[in-house]
Write a protein that holds these residues in place. Structure first.
Motif, PDB file in Angstrom:
ATOM      1  N   SER A  94       0.756  -1.358  -0.057  1.00 26.09           N
ATOM      2  CA  SER A  94       0.132  -0.094   0.020  1.00 26.09           C
ATOM      3  C   SER A  94       0.922   1.371  -0.037  1.00 26.09           C
ATOM      4  CB  SER A  94      -0.757  -0.105   1.248  1.00 26.09           C
ATOM      5  OG  SER A  94      -0.211   0.168   2.509  1.00 26.09           O
ATOM      6  N   LEU A  95       0.319   2.233  -0.672  1.00 26.08           N
ATOM      7  CA  LEU A  95       0.846   3.502  -0.655  1.00 26.08           C
ATOM      8  C   LEU A  95       1.427   4.148   0.775  1.00 26.08           C
ATOM      9  CD1 LEU A  95       2.014   6.217  -1.905  1.00 26.08           C
ATOM     10  CD2 LEU A  95      -0.485   7.092  -1.546  1.00 26.08           C
ATOM     11  N   LYS A  96       0.497   3.664   1.755  1.00 26.55           N
ATOM     12  CA  LYS A  96       0.666   4.089   3.202  1.00 26.55           C
ATOM     13  C   LYS A  96       1.801   3.364   3.518  1.00 26.55           C
ATOM     14  CE  LYS A  96      -2.592   4.737   6.285  1.00 26.55           C
ATOM     15  NZ  LYS A  96      -3.530   4.147   7.391  1.00 26.55           N
ATOM     16  N   ARG A  97       1.976   2.113   3.486  1.00 27.99           N
ATOM     17  CA  ARG A  97       3.086   1.362   4.033  1.00 27.99           C
ATOM     18  C   ARG A  97       4.513   1.728   3.429  1.00 27.99           C
ATOM     19  NH1 ARG A  97       3.015  -4.619   6.387  1.00 27.99           N
ATOM     20  NH2 ARG A  97       0.821  -4.359   5.995  1.00 27.99           N
ATOM     21  N   LEU A  98       4.486   1.928   1.909  1.00 27.79           N
ATOM     22  CA  LEU A  98       5.390   2.363   1.426  1.00 27.79           C
ATOM     23  C   LEU A  98       6.088   3.837   1.904  1.00 27.79           C
ATOM     24  CD1 LEU A  98       7.282   1.276  -0.914  1.00 27.79           C
ATOM     25  CD2 LEU A  98       5.854   2.467  -2.573  1.00 27.79           C
ATOM     26  N   ALA A  99       5.160   4.604   2.274  1.00 28.65           N
ATOM     27  CA  ALA A  99       5.436   6.062   2.692  1.00 28.65           C
ATOM     28  C   ALA A  99       6.462   5.899   3.969  1.00 28.65           C
ATOM     29  CB  ALA A  99       4.122   6.855   3.011  1.00 28.65           C
ATOM     30  N   PHE A 100       6.232   4.714   4.921  1.00 26.88           N
ATOM     31  CA  PHE A 100       6.817   4.834   6.052  1.00 26.88           C
ATOM     32  C   PHE A 100       8.251   4.000   5.752  1.00 26.88           C
ATOM     33  CE2 PHE A 100       2.735   5.312   8.432  1.00 26.88           C
ATOM     34  CZ  PHE A 100       3.246   6.091   9.432  1.00 26.88           C
ATOM     35  N   LEU A 101       8.438   3.464   4.528  1.00 26.20           N
ATOM     36  CA  LEU A 101       9.756   2.934   4.216  1.00 26.20           C
ATOM     37  C   LEU A 101      10.573   4.166   3.498  1.00 26.20           C
ATOM     38  CD1 LEU A 101       8.518  -0.474   3.074  1.00 26.20           C
ATOM     39  CD2 LEU A 101       9.850   0.053   5.131  1.00 26.20           C
ATOM     40  N   ARG A 102       9.965   5.119   2.616  1.00 35.06           N
ATOM     41  CA  ARG A 102      10.648   5.962   1.736  1.00 35.06           C
ATOM     42  C   ARG A 102      10.698   7.320   2.311  1.00 35.06           C
ATOM     43  NH1 ARG A 102       9.333   4.728  -4.361  1.00 35.06           N
ATOM     44  NH2 ARG A 102       9.889   2.495  -4.550  1.00 35.06           N
ATOM     45  N   ILE A 103       9.832   7.893   3.402  1.00 35.23           N
ATOM     46  CA  ILE A 103      10.071   9.010   3.930  1.00 35.23           C
ATOM     47  C   ILE A 103      10.647   8.985   5.225  1.00 35.23           C
ATOM     48  CG2 ILE A 103       8.666  11.292   4.357  1.00 35.23           C
ATOM     49  CD1 ILE A 103       6.478  10.070   2.525  1.00 35.23           C
ATOM     50  N   GLU A 139      -2.711  12.824   7.819  1.00 32.48           N
ATOM     51  CA  GLU A 139      -2.045  13.283   6.696  1.00 32.48           C
ATOM     52  C   GLU A 139      -2.063  12.185   5.503  1.00 32.48           C
ATOM     53  OE1 GLU A 139       2.392  13.084   6.817  1.00 32.48           O
ATOM     54  OE2 GLU A 139       2.144  12.420   8.887  1.00 32.48           O
ATOM     55  N   PHE A 140      -3.101  11.139   5.846  1.00 30.95           N
ATOM     56  CA  PHE A 140      -3.022  10.017   4.720  1.00 30.95           C
ATOM     57  C   PHE A 140      -4.297  10.392   4.003  1.00 30.95           C
ATOM     58  CE2 PHE A 140      -0.301   7.934   8.236  1.00 30.95           C
ATOM     59  CZ  PHE A 140       0.891   8.024   7.282  1.00 30.95           C
ATOM     60  N   GLN A 141      -5.060  11.263   4.330  1.00 33.95           N
ATOM     61  CA  GLN A 141      -6.433  11.532   3.946  1.00 33.95           C
ATOM     62  C   GLN A 141      -6.337  12.110   2.424  1.00 33.95           C
ATOM     63  OE1 GLN A 141      -8.818   9.934   5.145  1.00 33.95           O
ATOM     64  NE2 GLN A 141      -7.435   9.136   6.724  1.00 33.95           N
ATOM     65  N   THR A 142      -7.121  11.881   1.604  1.00 36.53           N
ATOM     66  CA  THR A 142      -7.250  12.663   0.239  1.00 36.53           C
ATOM     67  C   THR A 142      -7.290  14.109   0.377  1.00 36.53           C
ATOM     68  OG1 THR A 142      -7.850  12.566  -1.892  1.00 36.53           O
ATOM     69  CG2 THR A 142      -9.565  12.276  -0.140  1.00 36.53           C
ATOM     70  N   SER A 143      -6.728  15.011  -0.465  1.00 39.77           N
ATOM     71  CA  SER A 143      -7.079  16.239  -0.324  1.00 39.77           C
ATOM     72  C   SER A 143      -8.164  16.628  -1.375  1.00 39.77           C
ATOM     73  CB  SER A 143      -5.627  16.875  -0.971  1.00 39.77           C
ATOM     74  OG  SER A 143      -5.383  16.515  -2.270  1.00 39.77           O
ATOM     75  N   HIS A 187      -7.676   7.027  -1.101  1.00 35.06           N
ATOM     76  CA  HIS A 187      -6.351   7.480  -0.108  1.00 35.06           C
ATOM     77  C   HIS A 187      -5.288   6.377  -0.090  1.00 35.06           C
ATOM     78  CE1 HIS A 187      -8.387   4.129   2.464  1.00 35.06           C
ATOM     79  NE2 HIS A 187      -9.413   4.943   2.211  1.00 35.06           N
ATOM     80  N   SER A 188      -4.370   6.528   0.887  1.00 33.85           N
ATOM     81  CA  SER A 188      -3.277   5.904   0.951  1.00 33.85           C
ATOM     82  C   SER A 188      -3.454   4.419   1.127  1.00 33.85           C
ATOM     83  CB  SER A 188      -2.076   6.506   1.658  1.00 33.85           C
ATOM     84  OG  SER A 188      -2.725   6.327   3.277  1.00 33.85           O
ATOM     85  N   ASP A 189      -4.668   3.806   1.434  1.00 29.42           N
ATOM     86  CA  ASP A 189      -4.699   2.397   1.773  1.00 29.42           C
ATOM     87  C   ASP A 189      -5.322   1.940   0.446  1.00 29.42           C
ATOM     88  OD1 ASP A 189      -3.865   1.847   4.236  1.00 29.42           O
ATOM     89  OD2 ASP A 189      -5.534   3.054   5.171  1.00 29.42           O
ATOM     90  N   ASN A 190      -5.765   2.675  -0.539  1.00 32.05           N
ATOM     91  CA  ASN A 190      -6.569   2.204  -1.855  1.00 32.05           C
ATOM     92  C   ASN A 190      -5.597   2.434  -2.836  1.00 32.05           C
ATOM     93  OD1 ASN A 190      -8.850   1.649  -0.162  1.00 32.05           O
ATOM     94  ND2 ASN A 190      -9.800   3.524  -0.946  1.00 32.05           N
ATOM     95  N   ILE A 191      -4.544   2.691  -2.754  1.00 30.95           N
ATOM     96  CA  ILE A 191      -3.313   2.568  -3.682  1.00 30.95           C
ATOM     97  C   ILE A 191      -2.420   1.447  -3.355  1.00 30.95           C
ATOM     98  CG2 ILE A 191      -1.742   3.854  -5.101  1.00 30.95           C
ATOM     99  CD1 ILE A 191      -3.006   6.493  -4.382  1.00 30.95           C
ATOM    100  N   LEU A 192      -2.199   0.467  -4.302  1.00 32.90           N
ATOM    101  CA  LEU A 192      -1.315  -0.558  -4.132  1.00 32.90           C
ATOM    102  C   LEU A 192      -0.377  -0.512  -5.348  1.00 32.90           C
ATOM    103  CD1 LEU A 192      -3.733  -3.736  -3.263  1.00 32.90           C
ATOM    104  CD2 LEU A 192      -2.415  -1.753  -1.488  1.00 32.90           C
ATOM    105  N   ILE A 193       0.915  -0.806  -4.891  1.00 37.58           N
ATOM    106  CA  ILE A 193       2.146  -0.572  -5.993  1.00 37.58           C
ATOM    107  C   ILE A 193       2.664  -2.016  -6.075  1.00 37.58           C
ATOM    108  CG2 ILE A 193       4.213   0.466  -6.451  1.00 37.58           C
ATOM    109  CD1 ILE A 193       2.035   2.142  -4.221  1.00 37.58           C
ATOM    110  N   ASP A 194       2.812  -2.800  -7.190  1.00 36.23           N
ATOM    111  CA  ASP A 194       3.597  -3.828  -7.508  1.00 36.23           C
ATOM    112  C   ASP A 194       4.934  -3.629  -7.701  1.00 36.23           C
ATOM    113  OD1 ASP A 194       4.901  -6.109  -8.279  1.00 36.23           O
ATOM    114  OD2 ASP A 194       2.878  -7.177  -8.845  1.00 36.23           O
TER     115      ASP A 194
END
Length: 215
Positions: A94-103, A139-143, A187-194
């Motif tokens: 998920s985008l959220k989890r990836l954010a905790f790895l990259r930011i 901060e993970f909510q959509t704008s 939002h950041s849970d609804n975007i998945l990246i392979d």
């Protein structure tokens, strides 16, 4: 299995599928949650068809996808099996989890967990970890835009995938204008990246505006 609003979400690793059913499939005459599930499946299919059509016309890139629907719930079910909503299982982060790895500012909040440990936590365990650390989801909510701002922090133009994905918002605007489909809960849970195939998946179509809503 994870409960989410009016549904229970489960999966089959053998069949590579995700299954959604109402919380209580025996309550055929308790329609609110089930109607939402039926509508979500309809939205999902309409979004899937719009993406396929635009890909054939080469208006959107191959890296944008949604899980394929293999079975939608019947509007008038006569058995629990008729109520199943079955889709392709996406192998991604998920985008959220990836954010905790990259930011960095987010990464330090999960110390001393390693990247490997964070990646291998179940969704429930990851949720519990954030809750225990009192990390809010504000901060993970959509704008006001179609894509959460966090997306552009994770995928900056200076990275390979950032350069590839940076036009996601333009693509979603194109879909809105030409196919009349809008994912209004992206939002950041609804975007998945392979990360292996560099494919970006949009999921969870409970709150989607489609042409059927717009006349």
């Amino acid at each position: 299995m994870d409960k989410e609003h009016a549904t229970i979400i489960g999966g089959s690793s053998q069949q590579n599928t995700v299954i959604k059913i109402p919380n209580d499939p025996t309550e055929y005459l308790s329609p609110e949650g089930y109607v939402e599930l039926v509508q979500e499946a309809k939205n999902h299919r309409e979004f899937q068809l719009a993406i396929a059509k635009l890909k054939r016309a080469e208006h959107i890139p191959d890296w944008l996808a949604v899980p394929k629907v293999s079975k939608a719930p019947d509007e008038l079910p006569s058995s629990p099996e008729d109520m199943l909503y079955i889709m392709e299982k996406v192998h991604g982060i998920s985008l959220k989890r990836l954010a905790f790895l990259r930011i960095p500012r987010l990464r330090e909040k999960l110390c001393p967990f390693s990247e490997s440990e964070i990646r291998h936590l179940s969704e429930l365990a990851f949720y519990v970890l954030l809750k225990k650390r009192k990390i809010t989801t504000d901060e993970f909510q959509t704008s006001s835009g179609l894509v959460p701002p966090l997306f552009f922090e994770v995928f900056t133009p200076y990275t390979d995938m950032g350069e590839k994905f940076q036009h996601l918002e333009d693509i979603l605007v194109y879909m809105k204008d030409h196919e009349k489909v809008i994912h209004t809960d992206l939002h950041s849970d609804n975007i998945l990246i392979d990360e292996e195939t560099e494919t970006l998946y949009l999921i969870d179509f409970g709150i989607v505006i489609t042409s059927s809503y717009q006349g």
